[in-house]
Design a protein around this motif. Structure first.
Motif, PDB file in Angstrom:
ATOM      1  N   PHE A 166       1.174  -3.978  -7.128  1.00 31.14           N
ATOM      2  CA  PHE A 166       1.026  -3.483  -5.756  1.00 31.14           C
ATOM      3  C   PHE A 166      -0.403  -3.561  -5.226  1.00 31.14           C
ATOM      4  O   PHE A 166      -0.618  -4.076  -4.120  1.00 31.14           O
ATOM      5  N   PRO A 167      -1.425  -3.061  -5.939  1.00 23.19           N
ATOM      6  CA  PRO A 167      -2.780  -3.150  -5.368  1.00 23.19           C
ATOM      7  C   PRO A 167      -3.287  -4.590  -5.270  1.00 23.19           C
ATOM      8  O   PRO A 167      -4.032  -4.919  -4.347  1.00 23.19           O
ATOM      9  N   ILE A 168      -2.870  -5.437  -6.194  1.00 17.69           N
ATOM     10  CA  ILE A 168      -3.273  -6.850  -6.140  1.00 17.69           C
ATOM     11  C   ILE A 168      -2.695  -7.512  -4.899  1.00 17.69           C
ATOM     12  O   ILE A 168      -3.396  -8.201  -4.154  1.00 17.69           O
ATOM     13  N   ALA A 169      -1.396  -7.282  -4.675  1.00 18.27           N
ATOM     14  CA  ALA A 169      -0.735  -7.862  -3.504  1.00 18.27           C
ATOM     15  C   ALA A 169      -1.302  -7.263  -2.216  1.00 18.27           C
ATOM     16  O   ALA A 169      -1.533  -7.991  -1.239  1.00 18.27           O
ATOM     17  N   LEU A 188       0.832  -1.217   0.000  1.00 20.65           N
ATOM     18  CA  LEU A 188       0.000   0.000   0.000  1.00 20.65           C
ATOM     19  C   LEU A 188       0.861   1.260   0.000  1.00 20.65           C
ATOM     20  O   LEU A 188       0.563   2.218  -0.725  1.00 20.65           O
ATOM     21  N   SER A 189       1.914   1.268   0.790  1.00 22.19           N
ATOM     22  CA  SER A 189       2.776   2.454   0.845  1.00 22.19           C
ATOM     23  C   SER A 189       3.590   2.619  -0.439  1.00 22.19           C
ATOM     24  O   SER A 189       3.957   3.738  -0.802  1.00 22.19           O
ATOM     25  N   HIS A 190       3.833   1.533  -1.113  1.00 19.43           N
ATOM     26  CA  HIS A 190       4.623   1.571  -2.340  1.00 19.43           C
ATOM     27  C   HIS A 190       3.872   2.233  -3.503  1.00 19.43           C
ATOM     28  O   HIS A 190       4.513   2.772  -4.405  1.00 19.43           O
ATOM     29  N   ILE A 191       2.563   2.197  -3.485  1.00 14.88           N
ATOM     30  CA  ILE A 191       1.776   2.781  -4.587  1.00 14.88           C
ATOM     31  C   ILE A 191       2.042   4.283  -4.718  1.00 14.88           C
ATOM     32  O   ILE A 191       2.469   4.732  -5.786  1.00 14.88           O
ATOM     33  N   PRO A 192       1.829   5.090  -3.666  1.00 16.54           N
ATOM     34  CA  PRO A 192       2.102   6.526  -3.848  1.00 16.54           C
ATOM     35  C   PRO A 192       3.589   6.838  -4.005  1.00 16.54           C
ATOM     36  O   PRO A 192       3.950   7.748  -4.756  1.00 16.54           O
ATOM     37  N   ILE A 193       4.455   6.097  -3.329  1.00 14.23           N
ATOM     38  CA  ILE A 193       5.896   6.342  -3.457  1.00 14.23           C
ATOM     39  C   ILE A 193       6.336   6.141  -4.906  1.00 14.23           C
ATOM     40  O   ILE A 193       7.061   6.962  -5.476  1.00 14.23           O
TER      41      ILE A 193
END
Length: 171
Positions: free
Chosen positions: A79-82, A17-22
């Motif tokens: 990322f959103p799938i995981a 979740l944090s990786h999406i905006p980063i």
């Protein structure tokens, strides 16, 4: 069958979740044409690169740019799938994609960490790490992006919950 430890699944969900905006707001900036990214985000990246002496994010070498393309087209859609799978918990179907993701990321991070430790940044246009301490500080920024995928890989390979064993019918 033993269940996957929920703390690990929560850690993985938070990581993805944090990786999406980063990724979307910071990591992909070197690939985008100038002027597309809001100035505040450009300033944030500049401030990060200056504070942690990370010239790769402002003027990435071609090999690093290739990793950013992988992040954009392979990792970001995952990322959103995981995140969904690990928030929901107990999703065995995430095993193979998670193994592919974690081995890919670990491989790229080994190259990045080696570059941080051994590259001669004195020839860089932008300030890179000069001392061992500066290299270790920059290394500490990237290290979680190696350690969490390795934990993910270990979990997918060794946790009995994620090991799918087919039961064969007797004839």
């Amino acid at each position: 069958m033993a269940a996957a430890p929920r703390w690990r699944e929560r850690l993985f969900a938070l990581y993805f979740l944090s990786h999406i905006p980063i990724t979307a707001l910071i990591d992909l900036q070197p690939l985008l044409p100038a002027g597309i990214v809001p100035q505040a985000l450009t300033d944030l990246l500049q401030q990060y690169a200056t504070a942690f002496r990370d010239p790769m994010m402002l003027q990435p070498p071609e090999w690093f740019k290739a990793f950013i393309y992988c992040e954009a087209f392979f990792q970001l859609p995952f990322f959103p799938i995981a995140a969904y799978a690990f928030l929901k918990g107990g999703c065995r179907w995430i095993r193979t994609p998670a193994i592919i993701y974690s081995t890919h990321v670990a491989t790229t991070l080994f190259a990045i960490l080696a570059h941080i430790l051994f590259h001669d940044f004195s020839r860089s246009e932008l300030a890179g790490p000069r001392t061992l301490r500066e290299r270790l500080v920059l290394l500490s920024i990237y290290l979680p992006y190696l350690l969490i995928p390795l934990l993910l890989l270990f979990t997918m390979l060794c946790n009995p919950h994620y090991k799918h064993v087919e039961k064969r019918k007797r004839k």
